[in-house]
Design a protein around this motif. Structure first.
Motif, short mmCIF file in Angstrom:
data_model
loop_
_atom_site.label_atom_id
_atom_site.label_comp_id
_atom_site.label_asym_id
_atom_site.label_seq_id
_atom_site.Cartn_x
_atom_site.Cartn_y
_atom_site.Cartn_z
N ALA A 35 0.81 -1.21 0.00
CA ALA A 35 0.00 0.00 0.00
C ALA A 35 0.84 1.26 0.00
CB ALA A 35 -0.94 -0.01 1.21
N GLU A 36 2.04 1.20 0.55
CA GLU A 36 2.87 2.40 0.67
C GLU A 36 3.57 2.76 -0.63
OE1 GLU A 36 5.41 2.73 3.99
OE2 GLU A 36 3.82 2.28 5.45
N TRP A 37 3.83 1.79 -1.50
CA TRP A 37 4.49 2.13 -2.75
C TRP A 37 3.51 2.24 -3.92
CZ3 TRP A 37 4.07 -1.77 -6.34
CH2 TRP A 37 4.06 -3.10 -5.91
N GLY A 38 2.23 2.18 -3.62
CA GLY A 38 1.23 2.41 -4.66
C GLY A 38 0.95 1.21 -5.54
N ALA A 39 0.99 0.02 -4.96
CA ALA A 39 0.74 -1.19 -5.74
C ALA A 39 -0.69 -1.23 -6.27
CB ALA A 39 1.00 -2.43 -4.88
N ARG A 40 -0.85 -1.77 -7.46
CA ARG A 40 -2.18 -2.03 -7.99
C ARG A 40 -2.78 -3.22 -7.25
NH1 ARG A 40 -0.27 -2.81 -14.08
NH2 ARG A 40 -2.21 -3.99 -14.19
N PRO A 41 -4.09 -3.28 -7.16
CA PRO A 41 -4.70 -4.47 -6.57
C PRO A 41 -4.36 -5.69 -7.41
CG PRO A 41 -6.30 -2.68 -6.78
CD PRO A 41 -5.09 -2.27 -7.56
N ALA A 78 9.22 -0.48 -7.92
CA ALA A 78 8.27 -1.50 -7.48
C ALA A 78 7.02 -1.48 -8.37
CB ALA A 78 7.88 -1.27 -6.02
N ARG A 79 6.55 -0.29 -8.71
CA ARG A 79 5.39 -0.19 -9.61
C ARG A 79 5.73 -0.69 -11.00
NH1 ARG A 79 4.71 4.66 -6.54
NH2 ARG A 79 5.73 5.91 -8.16
N PHE A 80 6.95 -0.40 -11.46
CA PHE A 80 7.38 -0.88 -12.77
C PHE A 80 7.43 -2.40 -12.80
CE2 PHE A 80 10.96 -2.46 -15.32
CZ PHE A 80 10.55 -2.08 -16.59
N PHE A 81 8.03 -3.00 -11.77
CA PHE A 81 8.14 -4.46 -11.74
C PHE A 81 6.76 -5.11 -11.68
CE2 PHE A 81 12.38 -3.56 -9.51
CZ PHE A 81 13.06 -3.56 -10.71
N GLN A 82 5.87 -4.54 -10.89
CA GLN A 82 4.53 -5.10 -10.82
C GLN A 82 3.83 -5.00 -12.17
OE1 GLN A 82 1.36 -3.05 -8.71
NE2 GLN A 82 0.58 -5.00 -7.90
N LEU A 107 10.99 -3.74 0.26
CA LEU A 107 9.60 -3.60 -0.15
C LEU A 107 8.91 -4.95 -0.20
CD1 LEU A 107 10.53 -1.39 -3.21
CD2 LEU A 107 9.37 -0.51 -1.19
N GLU A 108 7.67 -4.97 0.26
CA GLU A 108 6.83 -6.14 0.01
C GLU A 108 6.53 -6.16 -1.48
OE1 GLU A 108 2.68 -7.97 1.80
OE2 GLU A 108 2.81 -5.78 1.50
N GLY A 109 6.68 -7.31 -2.11
CA GLY A 109 6.39 -7.42 -3.53
C GLY A 109 4.98 -7.93 -3.78
N ARG A 110 4.75 -9.17 -3.46
CA ARG A 110 3.46 -9.81 -3.67
C ARG A 110 2.54 -9.54 -2.47
NH1 ARG A 110 2.51 -13.16 -7.72
NH2 ARG A 110 0.82 -14.71 -7.65
#
Length: 207
Positions: A35-41, A78-82, A107-110
């Protein structure tokens, strides 16, 4: 109250992890939740497995070895990798459980990986290593390490994270491996990084 997902992991941390489970590092480290790095659901909710992982698998991202060690850069990466994993690889989320940038940002990834680590009695199914996604924790390290080694700040963060994972799940440091150990179709985590794995196991064992 500090949430479990926003826990500071380090000397003196008491939220979710007992002091005896933590490496005695002088520096406090923090794993930033999705949530802190702006991950997509995620496309689908993470598959939680009622089992402990048996090993750790180390990866590199095979991206440029940049000098930017900032938190902003870490979030962008992190957003790029996701996005790469979801939109190009057609995976439901980031493939690996955790990511460490060249600046040592953890960073949490998954999704769900940090909560599972804090619990210590379950894991989230990954998508980082064929045949190993249901029994290993994947750590992706930003950079390309074919003929270069990780910067010290990234290395120290990796040692610390591996030690936490080993203690939480009861994994022996001897069970820290490189991606190529389980698939001969990849050079990951690079020749130079792979050559450091004995040192990584030794340093994790010492703490």
């Amino acid at each position: 109250m500090v949430s479990r997902r926003a826990v500071l992991l380090g000397v003196g941390a008491v939220v979710g992890l007992g002091a005896s489970t933590l490496p005695p590092r002088a520096v406090r480290r923090r794993i930033e939740p999705c949530a802190e790095w702006g991950a997509r659901p995620p496309v689908e909710q993470p598959v939680s497995l009622s089992r402990k992982p048996e090993r750790i698998i180390v990866h590199h991202t095979a991206t440029e070895n940049v000098a930017d060690g900032s938190r902003q850069h870490a979030h962008e990466r992190a957003r790029f990798f996701q996005g790469l994993h979801m939109d190009v690889n057609d995976w439901g989320d980031t493939g690996q459980h955790f990511t460490i940038t060249r600046g040592g940002v953890l960073l949490e990834g998954r999704h769900g990986s940090l909560d599972a680590l804090l619990a210590g009695d379950r894991m989230v199914e990954g998508a980082h290593a064929f045949g190993q996604n249901r029994n290993s924790i994947g750590i992706e390290n930003e950079g390309t390490y074919i003929d270069q080694t990780p910067p010290a700040v990234q290395w120290d963060a990796l040692v610390w994270l591996c030690a936490v994972i080993c203690r939480q799940y009861g994994i022996a440091p001897a069970e820290i491996h490189g991606h190529r150990d389980f698939w001969d179709g990849t050079m990951c985590p690079g020749d130079a990084f792979h050559a450091l794995l004995p040192r990584l196991r030794a340093e994790v064992a010492l703490i």
